[in-house]
Design a protein around this motif. Sequence first.
Motif, PDB file in Angstrom:
ATOM      1  N   UNK A 113       0.806  -1.224   0.000  1.00  0.00           N
ATOM      2  CA  UNK A 113       0.000   0.000   0.000  1.00  0.00           C
ATOM      3  C   UNK A 113       0.835   1.268   0.000  1.00  0.00           C
ATOM      4  N   UNK A 114       2.153   1.133   0.212  1.00  0.00           N
ATOM      5  CA  UNK A 114       2.999   2.315   0.241  1.00  0.00           C
ATOM      6  C   UNK A 114       2.738   3.204   1.440  1.00  0.00           C
ATOM      7  N   UNK A 115       2.433   2.575   2.597  1.00  0.00           N
ATOM      8  CA  UNK A 115       2.162   3.314   3.828  1.00  0.00           C
ATOM      9  C   UNK A 115       3.167   2.873   4.895  1.00  0.00           C
ATOM     10  N   UNK A 116       3.819   3.848   5.523  1.00  0.00           N
ATOM     11  CA  UNK A 116       4.750   3.555   6.616  1.00  0.00           C
ATOM     12  C   UNK A 116       4.076   3.849   7.949  1.00  0.00           C
ATOM     13  N   UNK A 117       3.900   2.807   8.764  1.00  0.00           N
ATOM     14  CA  UNK A 117       3.441   2.932  10.141  1.00  0.00           C
ATOM     15  C   UNK A 117       4.311   2.034  11.001  1.00  0.00           C
ATOM     16  N   UNK A 118       4.402   2.339  12.291  1.00  0.00           N
ATOM     17  CA  UNK A 118       5.273   1.574  13.179  1.00  0.00           C
ATOM     18  C   UNK A 118       4.482   0.429  13.815  1.00  0.00           C
ATOM     19  N   UNK A 170      -2.190  12.382   4.726  1.00  0.00           N
ATOM     20  CA  UNK A 170      -3.153  11.650   5.552  1.00  0.00           C
ATOM     21  C   UNK A 170      -4.372  11.223   4.722  1.00  0.00           C
ATOM     22  N   UNK A 171      -4.843  12.109   3.880  1.00  0.00           N
ATOM     23  CA  UNK A 171      -6.013  11.795   3.057  1.00  0.00           C
ATOM     24  C   UNK A 171      -5.732  10.616   2.126  1.00  0.00           C
ATOM     25  N   UNK A 172      -4.570  10.634   1.502  1.00  0.00           N
ATOM     26  CA  UNK A 172      -4.193   9.537   0.621  1.00  0.00           C
ATOM     27  C   UNK A 172      -4.035   8.229   1.399  1.00  0.00           C
ATOM     28  N   UNK A 173      -3.411   8.318   2.576  1.00  0.00           N
ATOM     29  CA  UNK A 173      -3.219   7.114   3.379  1.00  0.00           C
ATOM     30  C   UNK A 173      -4.533   6.490   3.792  1.00  0.00           C
ATOM     31  N   UNK A 181      -8.870   2.456   3.294  1.00  0.00           N
ATOM     32  CA  UNK A 181     -10.296   2.197   3.056  1.00  0.00           C
ATOM     33  C   UNK A 181     -10.494   1.290   1.836  1.00  0.00           C
ATOM     34  N   UNK A 182      -9.721   1.531   0.787  1.00  0.00           N
ATOM     35  CA  UNK A 182      -9.825   0.719  -0.422  1.00  0.00           C
ATOM     36  C   UNK A 182      -9.410  -0.724  -0.164  1.00  0.00           C
TER      37      UNK A 182
END
Length: 406
Positions: free
Chosen positions: A367-372, A394-397, A402-403
């Motif tokens: 998803x190309x999202x970085x979270x710890x 934030x909106x994109x993340x 959601x998708x």
Amino acid sequence: MNTDNETIHHADHHLRIARRVEDLSGSSIFRINIKAHDLTERGQDILRLDAGEPDFDTPKSIIDAAKQALDDGFTRYTPIDGLPGLKASIQYKLKRDNNLHYNLDEIMHTCGAKQALFNACMTLLNPMDEIVIPTPNWGTYPSIANIAWARIVEAPTRYDEGFVLQPDVLEKCLSDRTRVIILNTPNNPTGQVYSREALSALGNVLLKYPDVIVLSDDIYEHLRYTDEPFVNILNVCPSLKDRTVVINGVSKAYAMTGWRVGFAAGPAQLIAEMQKLQGESTSHTAAVSQKAAEAAFNGNLDDVHKMVKAFSRRAKMVADGLSKIDAIDCHPAQGSFYCLPNFERVIGSLDGVDDDQQFGDWLLEELGIAMVPGSAFNAPGHMRLSFAASDDTLRKGLERLQKAFG
């Protein structure tokens, strides 16, 4: 010269690492950071929701004060406990913002709030002394305790109780071996804030254990999104003052993470011993950083309030976005710039993903999202989401989450 023999000698050499360092686990925060950076360098669109620092610049008035300090020659060693002007500004800040009154010999500056915590723990804890750490917790707390060779007693908090430590749980964790407890509000990583009533209940328990020192980590003090004023344990239980250390700094509220200025305020005898320890390690932070922090504490909070307004808007955006995903449970952030969504049901639905560490990699790669990963904070199955990021990021993340899971 026999270089072959020298090569053999060096190849056979075995580096022995001290256990206090060898036993430390690598930080998931830095691992995710490195991986996200590498993917970005390769051209992937990575949304950074892992940041532990404000995405704002240090206010101009503070930078101007630092420039003036350099012109005025603040480039030399300073007293270990800090420049007199900085200590006076900390004293003023504590009185103005917290209604707490300290003498100058009860205050010392440190190289960030982290060193204040380190100084306190290393000064107070002998091997196998017990330290109580409410969980989920910032990963540095147990690391410092391990360096001190103390015994960690985890005090679990529950999602359905707002991740707030309950007095009966605290009571079960305390014993005649307990030396220190750490309290952190607003909280990293949960984003929750302890109410006056919650702190009062904990204070009533701690009054029964006179040998326990409280470390009150207030670094996110100004980053709150409720109407309730900030309180720490001393505001509701002032009789604990002779065994409480208030720890704070300029990193989060003033967007000054790189300046490295924190402070500790507590009993004069303990502060003096902490100074001895600091004198044999860092001595002090840069003189120019101290002058910048002095300007921050002496100044008004207008710039802080602007940042808080932005963080509050983002906190609501994240809460609203996550609420649209049935598979994710999350308390809206009340403070700091984090929330701690529970991804256990999501993890259970993914093939080849067994825990939050693997899920952190999956989020990055798919998803190309970085979270710890939450296991870095004693919260397995969760992920820490930082909203110290632009509205667009934030909106994109949220749209990607959601998708994928909505």
